[in-house]
Design a protein around this motif. Structure first.
Motif, PDB file in Angstrom:
ATOM      1  N   ALA A 249     -42.679 -37.756  22.414  1.00 11.41           N
ATOM      2  CA  ALA A 249     -42.204 -39.031  22.218  1.00 11.41           C
ATOM      3  C   ALA A 249     -41.954 -39.884  23.386  1.00 11.41           C
ATOM      4  O   ALA A 249     -42.505 -40.791  23.769  1.00 11.41           O
ATOM      5  N   ASP A 250     -41.304 -39.083  24.553  1.00 15.33           N
ATOM      6  CA  ASP A 250     -40.954 -39.527  25.495  1.00 15.33           C
ATOM      7  C   ASP A 250     -42.044 -39.860  26.452  1.00 15.33           C
ATOM      8  O   ASP A 250     -42.166 -40.818  27.355  1.00 15.33           O
TER       9      ASP A 250
ATOM     10  N   GLN B 166     -45.271 -40.240  25.630  1.00 13.95           N
ATOM     11  CA  GLN B 166     -45.866 -41.439  25.020  1.00 13.95           C
ATOM     12  C   GLN B 166     -45.166 -42.720  25.432  1.00 13.95           C
ATOM     13  O   GLN B 166     -46.041 -43.738  25.644  1.00 13.95           O
ATOM     14  N   SER B 167     -43.888 -42.759  25.517  1.00 17.89           N
ATOM     15  CA  SER B 167     -43.368 -44.339  25.707  1.00 17.89           C
ATOM     16  C   SER B 167     -43.466 -44.518  27.200  1.00 17.89           C
ATOM     17  O   SER B 167     -43.392 -45.633  27.665  1.00 17.89           O
ATOM     18  N   LYS B 168     -43.837 -43.415  27.894  1.00 12.69           N
ATOM     19  CA  LYS B 168     -44.142 -43.719  29.516  1.00 12.69           C
ATOM     20  C   LYS B 168     -45.789 -43.939  29.823  1.00 12.69           C
ATOM     21  O   LYS B 168     -46.068 -44.025  30.890  1.00 12.69           O
TER      22      LYS B 168
END
Length: 752
Positions: free
Chosen positions: A39-40, A42-44
């Protein structure tokens, strides 16, 4: 092979550590990305799923990443086993193929067809087939307390051997198991090791090492730090010993190469084999590195490098003989200097003291069990760190100074022969050992200058004698100090040593070994070089090593408990294991940085900067005539951006030694560069990460392509690769089926 439900349960058990670590910090285990990092990431900007990065069920990014040799990383960039890594990672292979007549170090080398690709005996490329948590199997039957660390380690190693062997029995795979979190957990890596690796291409050192030691561990950089190899396999596409009949390896996945470039904020993923970090040290551990070990090692290497540099500049033969050795010595010499500076800037020791105080406070406020387990911990660690300091210093001076003298290192390699004869080993065993020694000295003398080594010995022996705590210095060396006094004392001794030793030439060493083979060891035992190193090594084994081992074993045991306590104390922190030469993912973003007040560095460099640095009077900044001509005519092909060629860029990925050669991958799973260094101010990240100061340095893939295609005229290699994007936004050539497959898989995952 299918991922087991047990692995999924393991990942769920780790969810308690989900709160984010500091921005871009961490070297993460690929098999846990789904639960801990997806998730982290993909957020970046990551567009892939965790399974497209690491999978045991289908081709994934991990299948394009290899451990190159024993200490670097490489990536597969074609469906014919083409392997890209750093120039400095392939440097020893390039050097081994070089001579004064065929100086590939200076001039570069390019195979214009596969028949010209050069074999490299002993070089391997290792793929990770799968990873598995085997903590319960490794610790089965091992007491949790009331056992000496050495005894515990014997039990652990026995379990490791059994589990690793069972995992690959009946297959051509290999396996190894490593401890994580200081031995709180263990993971197994099943590998496929290829041993027919051939040199395909390398730029001249004026490109591959542009900037030399001046720019090493620094930004901005303009180094074309790459070399190209190819993996060959047997007819079944499996590992095979070198044979002319072998064929280029067909990988499960190779990395498409993006020509679209980068900009600040773009996602970057580094996939490789980082060597060693120590992020969870206490203040006493950091202080040992900062105030004791690093200064001693820097001092010794300072002296050695200065002398090697003088002789290499004076002789082409010596330059080629010592090129790889000099680069290896210089690399960590400058790294230790930068690391020490970085730790000072961060006030690392005092910051660790603050953490130590918080840990003690936490331990004292806990349950009775918590107090018992963690209350006495840090005072015990402090006691052992203080007790081991002299032994650590003595050990560093043996390894760096005494064994930094090649004659003594050479004699040390022959010391087991003396022991075998004196202990009356069977004649057959002695003959085998002598045969191996004879083969070994061939390689040694090929890259040895006795006059250079004699100068090094005259400089390093007094450093060894003066730097080693007096109580830990061998009596033999103390007697030499008394016998050879004054400013020229050690030089006089060294002159005598090298004139009398029979181990300074290949012919005389072979003659000595012939005598040993007959059972006559006296000539070898009486050799002055053997007498000196035997005294040093005997003293080391009897006086230094046992005490060093006792205290470091205690520290290891206490550190394991300390890390377990940290994970209990900081439940809001996401922990990653220290690097240990196993496959890891580090992710971050392209970014500028400000190393000092009033100083701000941009995120990229270009060919213009190479020409600005060009200096024909400085070997570090020589520019090849061909490169200068391409610059003059602006003949850049499809690799140009705004009238120049991008060379390197920086990002916030957490890297270390071993990440050299690692692919730097964008959010689409495409290669955008090859990692080759860190900024000098950020080298302390092996001990303490600081997102404001730490940057990894990457060779822009477009500069690599430009050098291969336009400079070297090796366009046939570029045609093998899958190039995506470009100035016109179209595939150059069209994206391969591999790229299309990844996009389809991504869409399927998104729908699911």
């Amino acid at each position: 092979m299918r991922i087991t439900t047990r692995l999924a349960l393991l990942a769920l058990a780790l969810l308690s550590y989900l709160p984010a670590a500091r921005a871009d910090e961490g070297m993460w285990l690929p098999l846990l990305l789904k639960q801990l990092n997806e998730a982290d990431m993909q957020s970046k900007g990551l567009k892939l799923t965790a399974e497209q990065i690491y999978s045991v069920n289908q081709g994934s990014l991990k299948d394009a990443v290899v451990q190159f040799g024993g200490g670097c990383t490489g990536e597969i960039i074609s469906d014919q086993g083409l392997l890209l890594t750093n120039h400095h990672c392939g440097y020893s292979q390039i050097q081994q193929h070089s001579s004064v007549e065929k100086d590939y170090l200076t001039n570069g080398y390019w195979a214009m067809n596969q028949d010209q690709e050069l074999p490299n005996p002993g070089l391997t490329a290792t793929f990770i087939v799968r990873m598995e948590d085997v903590t319960s199997q490794v610790l089965a039957g091992v007491p949790t307390q009331g056992i000496a660390e050495a005894d515990r380690e014997k039990m652990v190693q026995a379990n490791i051997a059994r589990v690793a062997q069972a995992a690959v029995q009946g297959t051509h795979y290999e396996s190894f198991i490593r401890p994580f979190y200081n031995g709180n957990e263990y993971y197994m890596f099943v590998t496929e090791v290829f041993e027919d690796i051939r040199l395909v291409g390398a730029p001249p050192s004026s490109i591959g090492k542009f900037g030399g030691d001046t720019d090493n561990w620094a930004w901005p950089r303009h180094t074309g730090d790459f070399s190209i190899f190819r993996i060959y396999a047997g007819p079944d596409n499996k590992p095979a010993a070198y044979s002319k009949d072998n064929k280029p390896f067909k990988p499960r996945h190779h990395l498409p190469i993006s020509l679209n470039g980068i900009k600040p904020g773009d996602f970057t993923l580094v996939f490789g084999f980082p060597g060693r970090t120590n992020e969870y040290l206490t203040s006493w551990g950091v202080d040992e590195v900062y105030s004791l070990s690093n200064p001693a090692k820097i001092k010794v290497r300072d002296a050695k490098l200065r002398l090697l540099d003088q002789d290499m500049k004076a002789s082409d033969k010596v330059r080629i003989q010592y090129a790889a050795k000099y680069a290896s010595i210089a690399n960590y010499w400058k790294k230790w200097i930068g690391e020490t500076r970085g730790l000072k800037k961060l006030d690392a020791v005092n910051r660790k003291k603050e953490q130590d105080a918080k840990f003690i406070q936490w331990a004292q406020k806990g349950t009775e069990a918590q107090k018992a387990a963690y209350g006495p911990l840090l005072p015990e660690l402090e006691k052992n760190y203080r007790a081991v300091r002299d032994y650590t210093l003595a050990r560093d001076y043996v390894t760096e100074a005494a064994l930094g003298i090649e004659l003594l290192a050479h004699a040390n390699s022959l010391l087991p022969l003396v022991d075998m004869v004196e202990k009356k080993a069977p004649a057959a065993d002695l003959a085998t050992a002598v045969g191996k020694a004879k083969k070994g000295i061939l390689g040694f003398f090929r890259n040895y200058s006795v006059s250079t080594d004699q100068k090094v010995a005259a400089a390093l022996l007094p450093l060894y004698a003066d730097g080693t705590p007096t109580a830990l210095l061998p009596a033999y060396v103390k007697n030499l100090q008394k016998q050879y006094t004054g400013k020229t004392g050690w030089t006089t001794y060294v002159n005598s040593l090298y004139s009398k030793s029979k181990l300074t030439t290949e012919a005389s060493t072979q003659a000595v070994l012939d005598e040993v083979g007959k059972g006559n060891v006296q000539t070898l035992a009486d050799d002055p070089a053997m007498q000196l190193i035997r005294a040093i090594v005997t003293n080391y084994r009897a006086t230094i090593l046992p005490n060093y081992t006792t205290y470091t074993d205690n520290i290891t045991l206490l550190q394991r408990t300390y890390v377990a306590g940290l994970r209990q104390m900081q439940t809001d922190r996401k922990f990653y294991p220290d690097a240990n030469s196993t496959l890891r993912v580090a992710y971050g973003q392209v970014a500028t940085y400000e190393p000092a007040d009033g100083v701000k560095y941009d995120y990229y460099t270009t060919l213009d900067g190479i020409m600005e640095k060009a200096d024909p009077t400085n070997p570090d900044f020589e520019v090849p005539a061909r490169l200068a001509e391409l610059y003059k005519t602006k003949d850049y092909g499809p690799y140009a951006v705004n009238g120049t060629v991008p060379v390197a860029f920086i990002a916030t990925n957490h890297t270390t030694g071993g990440n050299s050669g690692s692919p730097v991958i964008n959010g689409n799973g495409e290669l955008i560069g090859t990692n080759f260094d860190r900024n000098w101010e950020g080298t302390m990240s092996d001990i303490m990460f600081d997102p404001d100061r730490v940057r990894n340095i990457t060779l822009d893939v477009r500069y690599m392509l430009f050098v291969v295609d336009k400079y070297a005229g090796a366009g046939h290699l570029v045609k093998e690769m899958t190039l995506v994007g470009g100035p016109n936004g179209t595939a150059t050539p069209e994206a391969s089926k591999e790229v299309k497959k990844m996009k389809v898989k991504r869409k399927e995952k998104e729908k699911a």
